[in-house]
Design a protein around this motif. Structure first.
Motif, PDB file in Angstrom:
ATOM      1  N   TYR A  78     -63.625  38.288  55.378  1.00 27.17           N
ATOM      2  CA  TYR A  78     -63.587  37.259  54.328  1.00 27.17           C
ATOM      3  C   TYR A  78     -64.120  35.935  54.875  1.00 27.17           C
ATOM      4  O   TYR A  78     -64.907  35.235  54.216  1.00 27.17           O
ATOM      5  CB  TYR A  78     -62.161  37.090  53.813  1.00 27.17           C
ATOM      6  CG  TYR A  78     -62.036  36.150  52.634  1.00 27.17           C
ATOM      7  CD1 TYR A  78     -62.169  36.624  51.332  1.00 27.17           C
ATOM      8  CD2 TYR A  78     -61.809  34.785  52.819  1.00 27.17           C
ATOM      9  CE1 TYR A  78     -62.068  35.765  50.247  1.00 27.17           C
ATOM     10  CE2 TYR A  78     -61.705  33.922  51.743  1.00 27.17           C
ATOM     11  CZ  TYR A  78     -61.835  34.419  50.461  1.00 27.17           C
ATOM     12  OH  TYR A  78     -61.751  33.562  49.382  1.00 27.17           O
ATOM     13  N   GLU A  79     -63.728  35.595  56.092  1.00 30.54           N
ATOM     14  CA  GLU A  79     -64.165  34.337  56.698  1.00 30.54           C
ATOM     15  C   GLU A  79     -65.671  34.337  56.937  1.00 30.54           C
ATOM     16  O   GLU A  79     -66.354  33.335  56.686  1.00 30.54           O
ATOM     17  CB  GLU A  79     -63.419  34.115  58.014  1.00 30.54           C
ATOM     18  CG  GLU A  79     -63.729  32.775  58.670  1.00 30.54           C
ATOM     19  CD  GLU A  79     -62.939  32.547  59.943  1.00 30.54           C
ATOM     20  OE1 GLU A  79     -63.203  31.530  60.615  1.00 30.54           O
ATOM     21  OE2 GLU A  79     -62.064  33.370  60.266  1.00 30.54           O
ATOM     22  N   SER A  82     -67.435  33.875  53.664  1.00 31.13           N
ATOM     23  CA  SER A  82     -67.242  32.492  53.193  1.00 31.13           C
ATOM     24  C   SER A  82     -68.219  31.535  53.870  1.00 31.13           C
ATOM     25  O   SER A  82     -68.666  30.562  53.262  1.00 31.13           O
ATOM     26  CB  SER A  82     -65.813  32.035  53.468  1.00 31.13           C
ATOM     27  OG  SER A  82     -64.873  32.848  52.797  1.00 31.13           O
ATOM     28  N   LYS A  83     -68.550  31.805  55.126  1.00 29.56           N
ATOM     29  CA  LYS A  83     -69.443  30.925  55.880  1.00 29.56           C
ATOM     30  C   LYS A  83     -70.914  31.234  55.645  1.00 29.56           C
ATOM     31  O   LYS A  83     -71.787  30.482  56.092  1.00 29.56           O
ATOM     32  CB  LYS A  83     -69.134  31.047  57.375  1.00 29.56           C
ATOM     33  CG  LYS A  83     -67.783  30.482  57.780  1.00 29.56           C
ATOM     34  CD  LYS A  83     -67.548  30.681  59.267  1.00 29.56           C
ATOM     35  CE  LYS A  83     -66.211  30.099  59.704  1.00 29.56           C
ATOM     36  NZ  LYS A  83     -65.967  30.331  61.150  1.00 29.56           N
ATOM     37  N   LYS A 110     -63.489  37.964  44.706  1.00 27.76           N
ATOM     38  CA  LYS A 110     -63.160  36.535  44.655  1.00 27.76           C
ATOM     39  C   LYS A 110     -64.407  35.666  44.811  1.00 27.76           C
ATOM     40  O   LYS A 110     -64.391  34.488  44.460  1.00 27.76           O
ATOM     41  CB  LYS A 110     -62.155  36.192  45.751  1.00 27.76           C
ATOM     42  CG  LYS A 110     -60.792  36.854  45.571  1.00 27.76           C
ATOM     43  CD  LYS A 110     -59.863  36.506  46.738  1.00 27.76           C
ATOM     44  CE  LYS A 110     -58.513  37.210  46.586  1.00 27.76           C
ATOM     45  NZ  LYS A 110     -57.609  36.911  47.746  1.00 27.76           N
ATOM     46  N   PHE A 111     -65.481  36.243  45.331  1.00 27.12           N
ATOM     47  CA  PHE A 111     -66.706  35.466  45.547  1.00 27.12           C
ATOM     48  C   PHE A 111     -67.557  35.456  44.278  1.00 27.12           C
ATOM     49  O   PHE A 111     -67.796  36.511  43.672  1.00 27.12           O
ATOM     50  CB  PHE A 111     -67.511  36.052  46.710  1.00 27.12           C
ATOM     51  CG  PHE A 111     -66.836  35.900  48.043  1.00 27.12           C
ATOM     52  CD1 PHE A 111     -66.928  34.706  48.747  1.00 27.12           C
ATOM     53  CD2 PHE A 111     -66.098  36.941  48.582  1.00 27.12           C
ATOM     54  CE1 PHE A 111     -66.295  34.567  49.976  1.00 27.12           C
ATOM     55  CE2 PHE A 111     -65.469  36.808  49.809  1.00 27.12           C
ATOM     56  CZ  PHE A 111     -65.566  35.612  50.505  1.00 27.12           C
TER      57      PHE A 111
END
Length: 451
Positions: A78-79, A82-83, A110-111
């Motif tokens: 997930y991280e 996100s980046k 969620k993205f």
């Protein structure tokens, strides 16, 4: 170009001999006249490694897209997503063993941008809701496999193939690989791939993915594209991957309600391809992993010698002899990478040999090593480390990563002696310890990579 390389420690039949060697017009020769000289005192010289099955563009993508090889938790994944600044997040390399399961689709949903996460094998992906909305394809579980995954990827065309190719070829060259039997016609047109190949520094035998018989019948550009690039093969898939449970087995997968995997081609169609390839004088290369898929390919190839089967992780004993006149690209490292998969995915009553690479070699079958990068590292040292554990000797490993793979395509490579093409790598320390990368790499006598 004419060059004399002085005082080198040259690899010959498992040993190093101090000697000079000579290059003229891309070949090793007895001795050229009026040559430039280079002193290699104290340096070791190896023939360039030849990878009999890999994807150069795919390796470039691994380094330039989201690399998931070492991700060990959903939180870490997930991280990373996100980046990622890309408008479409494409990642590859996850495995159930490291991640303790598949990527969590609820997390991916969620993205608010497309996320496509491809398993390390390349045959399965988990896709989020946004990607499916844009593609106009809906699947509740977000799991795409084999042909449906290819359809999904076609909805997100990626035009960075030239950059991917440059990064990929340099990755191979930096490891001493001077020749790749590549398979890159996926998600890219032939015209665009041809433009990329025209600028290749590395030597290439290109296997074209032509999934329809009509495509093969109408394709008339087989042959030498440049001095370093030869378009001489066709790539087909008989099944998928064992880890993705799409390899085609003769018995059902454990706890699968009778599911045996994915059969991607039947014997009649395969025989039709073999006949066409014989007419066109090109090599038919077929991906086959499960014992049922391998069996069907073997039944055809016993009548069509000098074609190639790729992987052969499961095989019935009676099919080994049928492959006597077939070239086999194997990946010794899969025998160890797939330890957990072997325990959970192979039926206990399956009457087949598993990863029998050393047995194939002892039988005298025509095997050669490959990395299958980007599925696994493009580094020969990684492959050879696994082969040594299986019982291959260091010399056998080098032979199966050089001359054996040159013989698959009938090209004089793999030895540093007159009459062979001048592809070689220079090392500061003994490369037979399989610890170091080269400091310089030459293809056709030309310096193409330097540390």
């Amino acid at each position: 170009m004419k060059m004399i390389f002085k005082n080198a420690l040259i690899y010959k039949e498992g040993q190093f001999e101090k000697s000079d060697f000579f290059v003229e017009n891309g070949m090793f020769v007895e001795r050229p006249s009026e040559s430039s000289k280079k002193n290699l005192q104290g340096f070791y010289v190896m023939p360039g490694y030849i990878d009999s099955h890999a994807h150069i563009i795919g390796v470039g993508k691994k380094y330039l897209q989201l690399n998931l090889e070492n991700v060990k938790s959903q939180e870490e994944m997930y991280e990373l997503i996100s980046k990622c600044n890309a408008s479409v997040v494409v990642g590859r390399g996850w495995s159930e063993e490291k991640l303790k399961g598949c990527p969590d689709k609820r997390m991916l949903d969620k993205f608010d941008k497309p996320v496509i996460l491809i398993r390390r094998c390349g045959h399965v992906a988990i896709v989020n809701k946004k990607a499916m909305e844009i593609a106009g394809i809906q699947k509740e579980d977000g799991i795409f496999k084999e042909e449906e995954l290819e359809i999904l990827k076609s909805k997100f065309p990626d035009e960075n193939y030239e950059q991917y190719f440059q990064v990929g070829q340099n990755a191979f060259l930096s490891k001493g690989v001077t020749f790749v039997h590549s398979d890159d016609l996926h998600g890219i047109s032939w015209e665009n791939l041809k433009k990329v190949l025209l600028g290749s520094k590395i030597r290439i035998f290109e296997k074209l993915y032509l999934p329809n018989v009509d495509q093969l019948e109408n394709f008339n550009e087989f042959g030498r594209l440049t001095e370093r690039v030869f378009v001489g093969g066709v790539k087909l898939f008989a099944d998928g991957s064992l880890g993705g449970k799409t390899a085609y087995l003769s018995k059902p997968y454990p706890n699968s309600h009778g599911y045996r995997g994915t059969k991607l081609i039947d014997e009649d169609k395969l025989r039709q391809y073999a006949e066409l390839c014989k007419e066109k004088r090109i090599q038919l290369c077929v991906h086959a992993i499960g014992d049922a898929a391998v069996s069907e390919v073997a039944n055809v190839f016993k009548d069509f010698p000098n074609n190639r089967i790729i992987h052969v992780q499961l095989i019935k004993k009676e099919d080994l002899e049928k492959l006597r006149e077939t070239y086999i690209s194997i990946q010794p490292h899969f025998a160890f990478e797939d330890d957990e998969i072997k325990k959970s995915h192979i039926p206990q009553d399956l009457d087949a040999l598993t990863y029998p690479f050393i047995e194939m070699f002892k039988m005298g079958l025509k095997i050669g090593f490959s990395s299958d990068a980007p599925v696994s590292p493009e580094d020969p040292k990684y492959v050879i480390e696994a082969a040594l554990k299986l019982g291959f000797s260091p010399k056998e490993c080098v032979d199966l990563y050089t001359t054996a793979n040159a013989q698959m395509v009938k090209i004089p490579l793999g030895k540093i002696e007159p009459g062979y093409m001048a592809d070689f790598a220079i090392y500061e320390r003994n490369p037979m310890k399989f610890e170091d990368d080269p400091v310089a790499v030459y293809v056709a006598g030309e310096l193409v990579w330097e540390k």
